[in-house]
Design a protein around this motif. Structure first.
Motif, short mmCIF file in Angstrom:
data_model
loop_
_atom_site.label_atom_id
_atom_site.label_comp_id
_atom_site.label_asym_id
_atom_site.label_seq_id
_atom_site.Cartn_x
_atom_site.Cartn_y
_atom_site.Cartn_z
N MET A 51 0.86 -1.18 0.00
CA MET A 51 0.00 0.00 0.00
C MET A 51 0.90 1.24 0.00
O MET A 51 1.65 1.46 0.94
CB MET A 51 -0.88 -0.05 1.26
CG MET A 51 -2.07 0.83 1.16
SD MET A 51 -1.69 2.41 1.89
CE MET A 51 -2.87 2.43 3.17
N GLU A 53 1.50 4.89 0.36
CA GLU A 53 0.97 6.13 0.96
C GLU A 53 1.22 7.29 0.01
O GLU A 53 2.08 7.21 -0.86
CB GLU A 53 1.71 6.35 2.30
CG GLU A 53 1.28 7.58 3.09
CD GLU A 53 2.17 8.79 2.85
OE1 GLU A 53 2.01 9.75 3.60
OE2 GLU A 53 3.01 8.81 1.92
N ALA A 131 -6.87 13.60 2.79
CA ALA A 131 -5.72 14.48 3.04
C ALA A 131 -6.01 15.41 4.21
O ALA A 131 -7.17 15.73 4.48
CB ALA A 131 -5.32 15.29 1.81
N TYR A 152 -15.16 13.95 4.55
CA TYR A 152 -15.65 12.58 4.36
C TYR A 152 -16.99 12.57 3.62
O TYR A 152 -17.27 11.64 2.87
CB TYR A 152 -15.76 11.86 5.71
CG TYR A 152 -14.42 11.35 6.19
CD1 TYR A 152 -13.72 10.38 5.47
CD2 TYR A 152 -13.83 11.84 7.35
CE1 TYR A 152 -12.49 9.92 5.90
CE2 TYR A 152 -12.60 11.37 7.79
CZ TYR A 152 -11.93 10.40 7.06
OH TYR A 152 -10.71 9.94 7.48
N ALA A 220 -8.52 4.31 5.25
CA ALA A 220 -7.74 4.35 6.49
C ALA A 220 -8.31 5.29 7.54
O ALA A 220 -7.69 5.46 8.58
CB ALA A 220 -6.30 4.79 6.17
N SER A 223 -11.83 7.91 12.34
CA SER A 223 -12.90 8.64 13.05
C SER A 223 -14.24 8.01 12.67
O SER A 223 -14.32 7.26 11.70
CB SER A 223 -12.88 10.11 12.62
OG SER A 223 -13.12 10.19 11.23
N GLY A 226 -14.86 8.63 9.12
CA GLY A 226 -13.96 7.84 8.27
C GLY A 226 -14.39 6.38 8.22
O GLY A 226 -14.40 5.75 7.16
N VAL A 238 -7.33 -0.18 6.68
CA VAL A 238 -6.05 -0.24 7.38
C VAL A 238 -6.17 0.62 8.63
O VAL A 238 -6.62 1.76 8.58
CB VAL A 238 -4.89 0.19 6.48
CG1 VAL A 238 -4.62 -0.90 5.45
CG2 VAL A 238 -5.16 1.49 5.77
N LEU A 240 -4.90 1.95 12.65
CA LEU A 240 -3.85 2.21 13.63
C LEU A 240 -4.51 2.71 14.90
O LEU A 240 -5.01 3.84 14.96
CB LEU A 240 -2.87 3.27 13.09
CG LEU A 240 -1.80 3.78 14.05
CD1 LEU A 240 -0.91 2.64 14.54
CD2 LEU A 240 -0.94 4.85 13.38
N LEU A 273 -1.87 -2.00 11.56
CA LEU A 273 -0.49 -1.59 11.33
C LEU A 273 0.41 -2.08 12.46
O LEU A 273 0.11 -1.86 13.64
CB LEU A 273 -0.44 -0.06 11.26
CG LEU A 273 0.80 0.57 10.66
CD1 LEU A 273 0.97 0.19 9.20
CD2 LEU A 273 0.73 2.09 10.78
N GLY A 333 -6.83 17.59 11.40
CA GLY A 333 -6.02 16.58 10.71
C GLY A 333 -6.56 15.20 10.93
O GLY A 333 -7.75 14.94 10.79
N HIS A 334 -5.65 14.27 11.31
CA HIS A 334 -6.04 12.87 11.53
C HIS A 334 -6.67 12.80 12.93
O HIS A 334 -6.02 12.49 13.91
CB HIS A 334 -4.83 11.94 11.47
CG HIS A 334 -4.11 11.95 10.15
ND1 HIS A 334 -3.13 11.04 9.84
CD2 HIS A 334 -4.22 12.75 9.07
CE1 HIS A 334 -2.69 11.27 8.62
NE2 HIS A 334 -3.33 12.31 8.14
N SER A 336 -8.71 10.79 14.61
CA SER A 336 -8.71 9.59 15.45
C SER A 336 -7.32 9.33 16.03
O SER A 336 -7.19 8.79 17.12
CB SER A 336 -9.19 8.38 14.65
OG SER A 336 -8.42 8.24 13.48
N MET A 337 -6.27 9.75 15.33
CA MET A 337 -4.92 9.55 15.85
C MET A 337 -4.66 10.48 17.04
O MET A 337 -4.02 10.11 18.01
CB MET A 337 -3.87 9.77 14.77
CG MET A 337 -3.92 8.68 13.71
SD MET A 337 -2.57 8.85 12.54
CE MET A 337 -3.09 7.67 11.29
#
Ligand SMILES: Cc1cc2nc3c(=O)[nH]c(=O)nc-3n(C[C@H](O)[C@H](O)[C@H](O)COP(=O)(O)O)c2cc1C
Length: 433
Positions: A51, A53, A131, A152, A220, A223, A226, A238, A240, A273, A333-334, A336-337
């Motif tokens: 995959m 990125e 993005a 989304y 990926a 949230s 997502g 995928v 994380l 991951l 941004g991301h 959920s991270m």
């Protein structure tokens, strides 16, 4: 048995710049050799997919500067051009390339991925991302990036449109009847006249459907927004998240969302991951892990720069010896991270949080000889109920060999990994179990 993928976390970029085992980076920049070697090794190993990125920025959130990124080789070439080159040296492994729905015109993407499906003989996949950096949006002419959940909603509609284009040729539309001089049956090829909130397209696609008709869709986003897009459109997810309980929760949540979208839990394969630390013996692997951790604790810059990129917030401004400030609702941004980091950090200082996390990117730490790691992976998957792992280790030939020629055979001996591919098509292999 579970599925295996490898996440090329700097896309078609530079790996291990100025580190041990990175090969001849200077000569390799922008060249496909490392990735071709990787593709043949992972196919030998029985991987489902690679995959690739992607992003469209030189990250500059950390310290408000391009310096860290450019000192450290954070660059990316366009992954789309790499796909047919990897397909040319392999015959079974799936090749997933990333496209940001927010910026890719849907017609161009539908056409490109159909073309890549031909050039890979039915082995291409599309990793759907929205993005996150404002700089990426600015590179495409926007003033700033769209709000997280709106992105989304756009991605969902984007996928509906792209899907309609892929379906604009009915099955059987390609006739290839030389005697009657009919290439394609025009009654089976239709305009789509799609008019949505964000996108419009007339159709039909001027491209003959590829062997898969619809490339494998990968997603990926962690949230709720997502995960919903994934539940509606994805064949593989995928993920994380930190810790085995969070992994289990993720798989269970995806199953529920898939059912809510009228699909079966087995319709999307969730890969977690991990960056396993492998060595000849368990003791050697533990020493290697400690050495890696010590190096990361001695220099938090890469971790801080990485968090700045994913969150869109400059982590160089946070006090390392204070608890992480409350970042809830602050990241575009991301998301959920950021939420995962906040959960793991709790009341700990940022320094302690990063120290505890200093063991490579991944949902769970796996350390040992190939045999021990294979056993651990089997146990983890059994508990989580997921579908496999996505290796996130640095792309170096040494790491590739450890996984392809050490770990994969150990997994295979235990019946945990495929011993061959039963189909020529990526999706059929992915859906086989
Ligand atoms: C394994 C993995 C691969 C990802 N690949 C990309 C990528 O290639 N490009 C990108 O912009 N984001 C990528 N992301 C970020 C996701 O698209 C998403 O922003 C992130 O998982 C956070 O999800 P959320 O925004 O729904 O909270 C990746 C995330 C994960 C976990």
């Amino acid at each position: 048995m579970f599925h295996m993928g490898w996440f090329l976390h700097y896309g078609f970029g530079v790996y291990g710049w100025n580190q041990q085992w990175s090969g001849n980076v200077a000569a390799d920049v922008g060249q496909p050799g490392l990735f071709k070697d990787m593709a043949t090794s992972l196919e030998r190993a029985g991987f489902d997919y690679m995959m690739i990125e992607d992003s469209s920025v030189v990250p500059d959130v950390y310290q408000g500067s391009l310096e860290f990124s450019l000192r450290n080789g954070v660059v990316r070439h366009d992954p789309m051009a790499l796909v047919p080159l990897l397909a040319g040296v392999t015959s079974r492994i799936g090749i997933i390339a990333t496209a940001a729905t927010t910026f890719y015109p849907p017609f161009l993407a539908a056409r490109l991925f159909t073309t890549l499906d031909h050039l890979t003989d039915g082995r291409v996949g599309l990793n759907l991302v929205t993005a996150s950096p404002h700089a990426a949006a600015q590179n495409y002419g926007y003033e700033k990036h769209f709000e997280h959940d709106l992105r989304y909603e756009m991605a969902d509609e984007w996928m509906d449109l792209v899907t309609a284009l892929w379906e604009s040729w009915e099955p059987g539309a390609l006739v290839l009847d030389e005697d009657n001089h009919v290439f394609a049956d025009h009654t089976k090829i239709h305009p789509i006249n799609f008019e949505g909130r964000f996108y419009k397209s007339r159709g039909p696609l001027n491209t003959v459907p590829g062997p898969q008709r619809r490339p494998v869709i990968c997603q990926a986003g962690g949230s709720p927004a997502g995960r919903d897009v994934a539940a509606k459109h994805a064949d593989t997810v995928v993920a994380l998240v930190s810790g085995i309980e969070a992994m289990k929760e993720y798989r269970d949540d995806m199953s529920a969302r898939l059912i809510a979208h009228g699909r079966k839990p087995s319709d999307a394969k969730v890969l977690f991951l991990v960056s396993p630390v492998l060595a000849d013996t368990d003791e050697d692997a533990k020493v290697k892990l400690e050495r890696q951790k010590a190096a990361q604790v001695a220099n938090f810059e890469p971790a801080l720069a990485g968090l700045s990129y994913t969150s869109g917030m400059d982590f160089s401004t946070f006090d390392l010896d204070a608890p992480l400030p409350d970042l809830t609702g602050k990241s575009n941004g991301h998301q959920s991270m950021v939420a995962d980091l906040q959960r793991v950090a709790g009341a700990k200082t940022l320094r302690q949080t990063l120290t505890d996390k200093a063991s490579g990117i991944g949902s769970i730490q796996i350390v040992g000889s190939p045999d021990s790691v294979a056993v651990q992976m089997g146990e983890i998957m059994e508990y989580v109920g997921g579908d496999g792992f996505l290796i996130g280790s640095e792309v170096t030939r040494k790491n590739i060999t450890e996984v392809a020629d050490g770990l994969a055979p150990a997994l295979r001996r235990r019946g945990l990994m495929r011993s061959g591919y039963s189909s020529a098509l990526f999706r059929e292999n992915l859906m086989e179990f």
